[in-house]
Motif scaffolding. Structure first.
Motif, mmCIF file in Angstrom:
data_model
loop_
_atom_site.group_PDB
_atom_site.id
_atom_site.type_symbol
_atom_site.label_atom_id
_atom_site.label_comp_id
_atom_site.label_asym_id
_atom_site.label_seq_id
_atom_site.Cartn_x
_atom_site.Cartn_y
_atom_site.Cartn_z
ATOM 1 N N ALA A 1 0.828 -1.206 0.000
ATOM 2 C CA ALA A 1 0.000 0.000 0.000
ATOM 3 C C ALA A 1 0.865 1.260 0.000
ATOM 4 O O ALA A 1 0.486 2.284 -0.572
ATOM 5 C CB ALA A 1 -0.937 0.008 1.208
ATOM 6 N N LEU A 2 2.036 1.169 0.628
ATOM 7 C CA LEU A 2 2.966 2.297 0.656
ATOM 8 C C LEU A 2 3.842 2.353 -0.594
ATOM 9 O O LEU A 2 4.611 3.296 -0.770
ATOM 10 C CB LEU A 2 3.869 2.227 1.895
ATOM 11 N N GLY A 3 3.748 1.331 -1.436
ATOM 12 C CA GLY A 3 4.559 1.293 -2.653
ATOM 13 C C GLY A 3 6.020 0.976 -2.394
ATOM 14 O O GLY A 3 6.894 1.347 -3.180
ATOM 15 N N LEU A 4 6.282 0.257 -1.306
ATOM 16 C CA LEU A 4 7.665 -0.096 -0.949
ATOM 17 C C LEU A 4 8.008 -1.497 -1.430
ATOM 18 O O LEU A 4 7.164 -2.394 -1.422
ATOM 19 C CB LEU A 4 7.849 -0.059 0.571
ATOM 20 N N SER A 5 9.261 -1.674 -1.803
ATOM 21 C CA SER A 5 9.763 -3.019 -2.087
ATOM 22 C C SER A 5 10.190 -3.643 -0.753
ATOM 23 O O SER A 5 10.311 -2.953 0.261
ATOM 24 C CB SER A 5 10.958 -2.960 -3.033
ATOM 25 N N GLN A 6 10.420 -4.940 -0.771
ATOM 26 C CA GLN A 6 10.926 -5.595 0.441
ATOM 27 C C GLN A 6 12.273 -4.999 0.847
ATOM 28 O O GLN A 6 12.541 -4.815 2.033
ATOM 29 C CB GLN A 6 11.055 -7.100 0.227
ATOM 30 N N THR A 7 13.100 -4.689 -0.126
ATOM 31 C CA THR A 7 14.417 -4.105 0.156
ATOM 32 C C THR A 7 14.282 -2.740 0.809
ATOM 33 O O THR A 7 14.989 -2.435 1.777
ATOM 34 C CB THR A 7 15.251 -4.005 -1.140
ATOM 35 N N GLU A 8 13.364 -1.935 0.305
ATOM 36 C CA GLU A 8 13.156 -0.607 0.893
ATOM 37 C C GLU A 8 12.645 -0.713 2.326
ATOM 38 O O GLU A 8 13.090 0.027 3.212
ATOM 39 C CB GLU A 8 12.180 0.205 0.039
ATOM 40 N N LEU A 9 11.730 -1.631 2.573
ATOM 41 C CA LEU A 9 11.240 -1.826 3.932
ATOM 42 C C LEU A 9 12.358 -2.312 4.840
ATOM 43 O O LEU A 9 12.505 -1.828 5.962
ATOM 44 C CB LEU A 9 10.068 -2.805 3.960
ATOM 45 N N ALA A 10 13.147 -3.242 4.338
ATOM 46 C CA ALA A 10 14.269 -3.748 5.130
ATOM 47 C C ALA A 10 15.220 -2.617 5.521
ATOM 48 O O ALA A 10 15.650 -2.532 6.676
ATOM 49 C CB ALA A 10 15.014 -4.834 4.351
ATOM 50 N N GLU A 11 15.520 -1.732 4.587
ATOM 51 C CA GLU A 11 16.401 -0.606 4.886
ATOM 52 C C GLU A 11 15.790 0.305 5.936
ATOM 53 O O GLU A 11 16.485 0.784 6.826
ATOM 54 C CB GLU A 11 16.700 0.183 3.610
ATOM 55 N N ARG A 12 14.483 0.527 5.858
ATOM 56 C CA ARG A 12 13.802 1.395 6.822
ATOM 57 C C ARG A 12 13.873 0.875 8.251
ATOM 58 O O ARG A 12 13.863 1.653 9.198
ATOM 59 C CB ARG A 12 12.323 1.556 6.462
ATOM 60 N N CYS A 13 13.896 -0.438 8.393
ATOM 61 C CA CYS A 13 13.904 -0.975 9.760
ATOM 62 C C CYS A 13 15.199 -1.700 10.116
ATOM 63 O O CYS A 13 15.248 -2.429 11.100
ATOM 64 C CB CYS A 13 12.680 -1.847 10.021
ATOM 65 N N GLY A 14 16.255 -1.468 9.345
ATOM 66 C CA GLY A 14 17.566 -2.014 9.688
ATOM 67 C C GLY A 14 17.663 -3.519 9.573
ATOM 68 O O GLY A 14 18.309 -4.167 10.392
ATOM 69 N N MET A 15 17.022 -4.054 8.559
ATOM 70 C CA MET A 15 17.042 -5.491 8.346
ATOM 71 C C MET A 15 17.547 -5.786 6.942
ATOM 72 O O MET A 15 17.870 -4.878 6.199
ATOM 73 C CB MET A 15 15.622 -6.063 8.518
ATOM 74 N N LYS A 16 17.577 -7.056 6.609
ATOM 75 C CA LYS A 16 17.933 -7.481 5.263
ATOM 76 C C LYS A 16 16.661 -7.963 4.560
ATOM 77 O O LYS A 16 15.719 -8.440 5.191
ATOM 78 C CB LYS A 16 18.962 -8.591 5.308
ATOM 79 N N GLN A 17 16.646 -7.871 3.242
ATOM 80 C CA GLN A 17 15.464 -8.244 2.455
ATOM 81 C C GLN A 17 14.989 -9.671 2.721
ATOM 82 O O GLN A 17 13.787 -9.901 2.847
ATOM 83 C CB GLN A 17 15.748 -8.010 0.965
ATOM 84 N N PRO A 18 15.889 -10.677 2.843
ATOM 85 C CA PRO A 18 15.395 -12.032 3.107
ATOM 86 C C PRO A 18 14.618 -12.143 4.425
ATOM 87 O O PRO A 18 13.700 -12.956 4.535
ATOM 88 C CB PRO A 18 16.658 -12.887 3.140
ATOM 89 N N GLN A 19 14.957 -11.322 5.410
ATOM 90 C CA GLN A 19 14.219 -11.341 6.671
ATOM 91 C C GLN A 19 12.779 -10.862 6.451
ATOM 92 O O GLN A 19 11.840 -11.439 6.993
ATOM 93 C CB GLN A 19 14.907 -10.449 7.713
ATOM 94 N N ILE A 20 12.615 -9.814 5.654
ATOM 95 C CA ILE A 20 11.277 -9.320 5.340
ATOM 96 C C ILE A 20 10.504 -10.392 4.570
ATOM 97 O O ILE A 20 9.326 -10.640 4.843
ATOM 98 C CB ILE A 20 11.342 -8.010 4.524
ATOM 99 N N SER A 21 11.161 -11.047 3.643
ATOM 100 C CA SER A 21 10.522 -12.103 2.868
ATOM 101 C C SER A 21 10.027 -13.227 3.777
ATOM 102 O O SER A 21 8.909 -13.728 3.610
ATOM 103 C CB SER A 21 11.498 -12.650 1.832
ATOM 104 N N ARG A 22 10.844 -13.641 4.747
ATOM 105 C CA ARG A 22 10.440 -14.703 5.681
ATOM 106 C C ARG A 22 9.245 -14.267 6.523
ATOM 107 O O ARG A 22 8.323 -15.052 6.752
ATOM 108 C CB ARG A 22 11.605 -15.117 6.574
ATOM 109 N N ILE A 23 9.261 -13.010 6.976
ATOM 110 C CA ILE A 23 8.134 -12.517 7.765
ATOM 111 C C ILE A 23 6.867 -12.511 6.926
ATOM 112 O O ILE A 23 5.822 -13.005 7.347
ATOM 113 C CB ILE A 23 8.437 -11.111 8.320
ATOM 114 N N GLU A 24 6.952 -11.965 5.721
ATOM 115 C CA GLU A 24 5.777 -11.892 4.849
ATOM 116 C C GLU A 24 5.280 -13.276 4.449
ATOM 117 O O GLU A 24 4.086 -13.467 4.226
ATOM 118 C CB GLU A 24 6.072 -11.058 3.611
ATOM 119 N N GLY A 25 6.165 -14.228 4.360
ATOM 120 C CA GLY A 25 5.780 -15.587 3.995
ATOM 121 C C GLY A 25 5.282 -16.412 5.159
ATOM 122 O O GLY A 25 4.909 -17.568 4.997
#
Length: 104
Positions: free
Chosen positions: A48-72
């Motif tokens: 809804a915010l138009g963010l990629s997983q990578t952009e979200l990861a950067e915003r919260c100090g994480m790596k993209q695969p961590q966001i992917s695992r959470i979303e999955g």
């Protein structure tokens, strides 16, 4: 309960067979369902915010695969991590305990 047992149990239930009670299975299933629901909430807000997983990861100090695992639904984040995710998603984190309905 391993994955093969879960598949067999689920398959038997889908076929309408009686499946034995297993409190451990029920607990694990509830946890997996909660992780999935939480992952869907993160995904929906991120998109809804138009963010990629990578952009979200950067915003919260994480790596993209961590966001992917959470979303999955592959992991259950801690409350501090949920707070970081909420801030990165410009959202409020609300945790509630809802009483069970009393039997009539």
């Amino acid at each position: 309960m391993n994955h093969a047992e879960w598949k067999t149990r689920r398959h038997r239930a889908l076929l309408g067979e009686v499946v034995e009670e297993n409190p451990e299975y029920d607990r694990l299933y509830e946890e997996a369902e909660l992780a999935h629901d939480l992952g869907q909430l993160v995904h929906d807000r991120r998109t809804a915010l138009g963010l990629s997983q990578t952009e979200l990861a950067e915003r919260c100090g994480m790596k993209q695969p961590q966001i992917s695992r959470i979303e999955g639904g592959g992991t259950m984040p801690t409350i501090p991590l949920l707070r970081r995710l909420a801030r990165a998603l410009d959202a409020d984190l609300t945790i509630a305990l809802t009483p069970h309905h009393a039997a009539a």
